[in-house]
Design an enzyme around this catalytic site. Structure first.
Site, PDB file in Angstrom:
ATOM      1  N   GLU A  47       4.891  -4.971   4.992  1.00 55.66           N
ATOM      2  CA  GLU A  47       4.156  -5.214   3.734  1.00 55.66           C
ATOM      3  C   GLU A  47       4.979  -4.726   2.552  1.00 55.66           C
ATOM      4  O   GLU A  47       5.442  -3.578   2.520  1.00 55.66           O
ATOM      5  CB  GLU A  47       2.801  -4.505   3.784  1.00 55.66           C
ATOM      6  CG  GLU A  47       1.891  -4.953   2.656  1.00 55.66           C
ATOM      7  CD  GLU A  47       0.506  -4.330   2.748  1.00 55.66           C
ATOM      8  OE1 GLU A  47       0.010  -4.119   3.873  1.00 55.66           O
ATOM      9  OE2 GLU A  47      -0.072  -4.057   1.680  1.00 55.66           O
ATOM     10  N   LYS A  96      -7.366   1.709   5.404  1.00 58.46           N
ATOM     11  CA  LYS A  96      -6.257   0.803   5.742  1.00 58.46           C
ATOM     12  C   LYS A  96      -5.033   1.208   4.943  1.00 58.46           C
ATOM     13  O   LYS A  96      -3.906   1.196   5.448  1.00 58.46           O
ATOM     14  CB  LYS A  96      -6.669  -0.645   5.448  1.00 58.46           C
ATOM     15  CG  LYS A  96      -5.689  -1.692   5.953  1.00 58.46           C
ATOM     16  CD  LYS A  96      -4.615  -2.064   4.959  1.00 58.46           C
ATOM     17  CE  LYS A  96      -3.749  -3.208   5.458  1.00 58.46           C
ATOM     18  NZ  LYS A  96      -2.621  -3.506   4.574  1.00 58.46           N
ATOM     19  N   ASP A 101       2.623   5.308  19.549  1.00 61.12           N
ATOM     20  CA  ASP A 101       1.661   4.234  19.799  1.00 61.12           C
ATOM     21  C   ASP A 101       0.692   4.131  18.615  1.00 61.12           C
ATOM     22  O   ASP A 101      -0.254   4.917  18.498  1.00 61.12           O
ATOM     23  CB  ASP A 101       0.921   4.570  21.107  1.00 61.12           C
ATOM     24  CG  ASP A 101      -0.112   3.540  21.485  1.00 61.12           C
ATOM     25  OD1 ASP A 101      -0.475   2.703  20.646  1.00 61.12           O
ATOM     26  OD2 ASP A 101      -0.575   3.585  22.644  1.00 61.12           O
ATOM     27  N   HIS A 142       2.500  -4.871  -6.366  1.00 58.11           N
ATOM     28  CA  HIS A 142       2.499  -5.716  -5.184  1.00 58.11           C
ATOM     29  C   HIS A 142       3.291  -6.997  -5.437  1.00 58.11           C
ATOM     30  O   HIS A 142       4.149  -7.369  -4.649  1.00 58.11           O
ATOM     31  CB  HIS A 142       1.040  -6.083  -4.902  1.00 58.11           C
ATOM     32  CG  HIS A 142       0.689  -6.039  -3.465  1.00 58.11           C
ATOM     33  ND1 HIS A 142       0.447  -4.868  -2.807  1.00 58.11           N
ATOM     34  CD2 HIS A 142       0.536  -7.028  -2.573  1.00 58.11           C
ATOM     35  CE1 HIS A 142       0.149  -5.142  -1.559  1.00 58.11           C
ATOM     36  NE2 HIS A 142       0.200  -6.449  -1.390  1.00 58.11           N
TER      37      HIS A 142
HETATM   38  C1  MEV Z   1      -3.104  -2.789   0.795  1.00 61.27           C
HETATM   39  O1  MEV Z   1      -2.328  -2.965   1.952  1.00 61.27           O
HETATM   40  C2  MEV Z   1      -3.765  -1.427   0.809  1.00 61.27           C
HETATM   41  C3  MEV Z   1      -4.764  -1.191  -0.324  1.00 61.27           C
HETATM   42  O2  MEV Z   1      -5.738  -2.223  -0.307  1.00 61.27           O
HETATM   43  C4  MEV Z   1      -5.393   0.160  -0.054  1.00 61.27           C
HETATM   44  C5  MEV Z   1      -6.544   0.483  -0.980  1.00 61.27           C
HETATM   45  O3  MEV Z   1      -7.231  -0.442  -1.466  1.00 61.27           O
HETATM   46  O4  MEV Z   1      -6.802   1.680  -1.166  1.00 61.27           O
HETATM   47  C6  MEV Z   1      -4.100  -1.225  -1.643  1.00 61.27           C
END
Ligand code: MEV
Length: 444
Positions: free
Chosen positions: A85, A283, A299, A396
């Site tokens: 990513e 995430k 792992d 991003h």
């Molecule tokens: C993107 O991979 C992760 C985010 O969505 C985490 C978040 O929203 O805190 C930017």
């Protein structure tokens, strides 16, 4: 035309590739060429990698990147991260730099207990089993001595065996819940081997033990396996600084330091309240954690599964991190279970995992747990900081622009022109393509 194949695993690698190309691709020759071209140039290295799984055809490259400047418990690390990513490593590096100037990351290990279970059905009264359990325990430990001796020499082994009674939920269902210390190894193979021996020994014990009825000798072991939920293999990472030290960052966003700190803390509280937000928030934490876990040959599925269960430990899925803004102090922290190792498994076999551990100074499992947790916290800090200020898309899309330009076959000059143009514009695939078309026409 696709067809069923028997004995695929027995074919040579070349024949596997040939079969796949001929049966699952409309144009076999280029497909075959792709699989062949990603082999390692050194056949011995390739053999090691092929040995990791069944039916390996080729390699699937992912970038191994470095997030430098991670100050953790006063020690500086350049952290290896394997992730596809685009903005993750940039965000981790930027957060590391931010905290480098504010005392760095602080980490402590809260526990290292790993767990395994033997699930079994037993026809007798629970009381009988509970009464003879001290004898069972002693027998199981004695009968597994040959398996545990080495681990005991290293300071680990089986640390506890508990009998759990689930008969109210499932007739006859009991469980041995076994605690392990596996030192620097993740310990999955050790744990599973010991558990399978425990299962055999338990059956044997009950058939031999004097005075038991036929029903009490009747045991059926359903399965023996480690539990990936290890809430007591826990690490705590935190950062803290005076709120005033957010001044410059806040000013760039037209806020004061207190506003920024409060917006940040509110965003974290939202992730504690709402599982929809908590999932995305966590995430973001795992973006950093998985990348280091993969780079070091651990792992990541086990780590993810455990972390998400831990996030729901009070019955609702919540943020793994928390934030307080009190007495002019900003404090951001993460408690996360991490069952990882620095010996055994892929850690020595995978040539890049070996290098990753070497660049971290060959850490113990404890030290690696702290590094991984610090990166998770940094990643979370970077994401939430962006979300409550500029929004996530700015950083991003800047990183994603490179992917789009590569995809569209931009050369160096075109890429530089596009980077300059899109530094002030929002880039989308369509707008990048339009820019390149126009730029190419102008240059021609
Ligand atoms: C993107 O991979 C992760 C985010 O969505 C985490 C978040 O929203 O805190 C930017």
């Amino acid at each position: 035309m696709s067809s069923v194949i028997n004995g695929f695993s027995k074919l040579s690698k070349q024949d596997k590739i040939k079969w796949l190309a001929e049966n699952h691709f409309s144009d076999p020759a280029p497909a075959q060429q792709v699989f062949e071209s990603w082999q390692h140039q050194d056949p011995l290295q390739q053999k090691v990698i092929d040995g990791f799984t069944e039916n390996a055809l080729t390699n699937f490259p992912l970038p191994l990147s470095i997030a430098p400047n991670f100050l953790i418990n006063g020690k500086l690390y350049a952290v290896p991260m394997v992730i596809e990513e685009s903005s993750v490593v940039a965000a981790a590096s930027s957060a590391a730099k931010f905290w480098l100037e504010r005392g760095g990351f602080h980490c402590t290990i809260l526990g290292t207990v790993k767990l395994g279970q033997v699930h079994f059905l037993w026809g007798g009264q629970a009381k009988v089993l509970e009464t003879i359990f001290p004898d069972i325990k002693k027998y199981l430990l004695e009968e597994s001595q040959d398996l545990t001796a080495n681990m005991e020499k290293r300071g680990g082994g089986v640390t506890d065996i508990q009998l759990m009674n689930f008969t109210q939920l499932e007739p006859g269902y009991f469980q041995l819940r076994v605690s392990f210390e596996t030192c620097d190894s993740m310990g999955a193979n050790f744990i599973n081997t010991v558990l399978e021996r425990f299962a055999q020994s338990l059956e044997h014990f009950l058939t031999q033990y004097p005075g038991l009825s036929d029903a009490e000798r009747d045991i059926e072991v359903i399965m023996s396996i480690l539990s990936n939920y290890t809430p007591d293999c826990l690490v705590h990472a935190w950062v803290e600084c005076p709120i005033a030290s957010f001044a410059e960052l806040a000013q760039n966003q037209g806020m004061d330091a207190y506003q920024l700190a409060h917006r940040f803390a509110t965003a974290v509280r939202i992730a504690q309240i709402d599982p929809y937000r908590a999932t995305t928030h966590n995430k973001g934490i795992f973006n950093g954690i998985d990348a280091v876990v993969i780079a070091t040959g651990n792992d990541f599925r086990a780590v993810e599964a455990c972390g998400h269960t831990y996030a729901a430990r009070d019955g609702q899925y919540r943020s793994l991190s928390s934030c307080t803004v009190e007495n002019d102090l900003f404090r951001f922290e993460l408690k996360i279970p991490l069952a990882i190792g620095t010996v055994g498994g892929l850690t020595a076999l995978h040539p890049l995992a070996k290098s990753a551990l070497e660049m971290l100074g060959k850490p113990s499992a404890h030290e690696l747990m702290m590094i991984v947790a610090a990166v998770g916290l940094a990643q979370n800090f970077g994401a939430v900081r962006s979300l409550v200020t500029t929004g996530i898309q700015k950083g991003h899309m800047k990183m994603h622009l490179t992917n789009m330009l590569n995809h569209l076959g931009a050369n160096e000059e075109e890429s530089a022109a596009a980077q300059a143009y899109f530094s002030k514009q929002t880039a989308s695939f369509a707008s990048v393509r339009a820019f390149l078309e126009q730029h190419r026409n102008l240059v021609l």
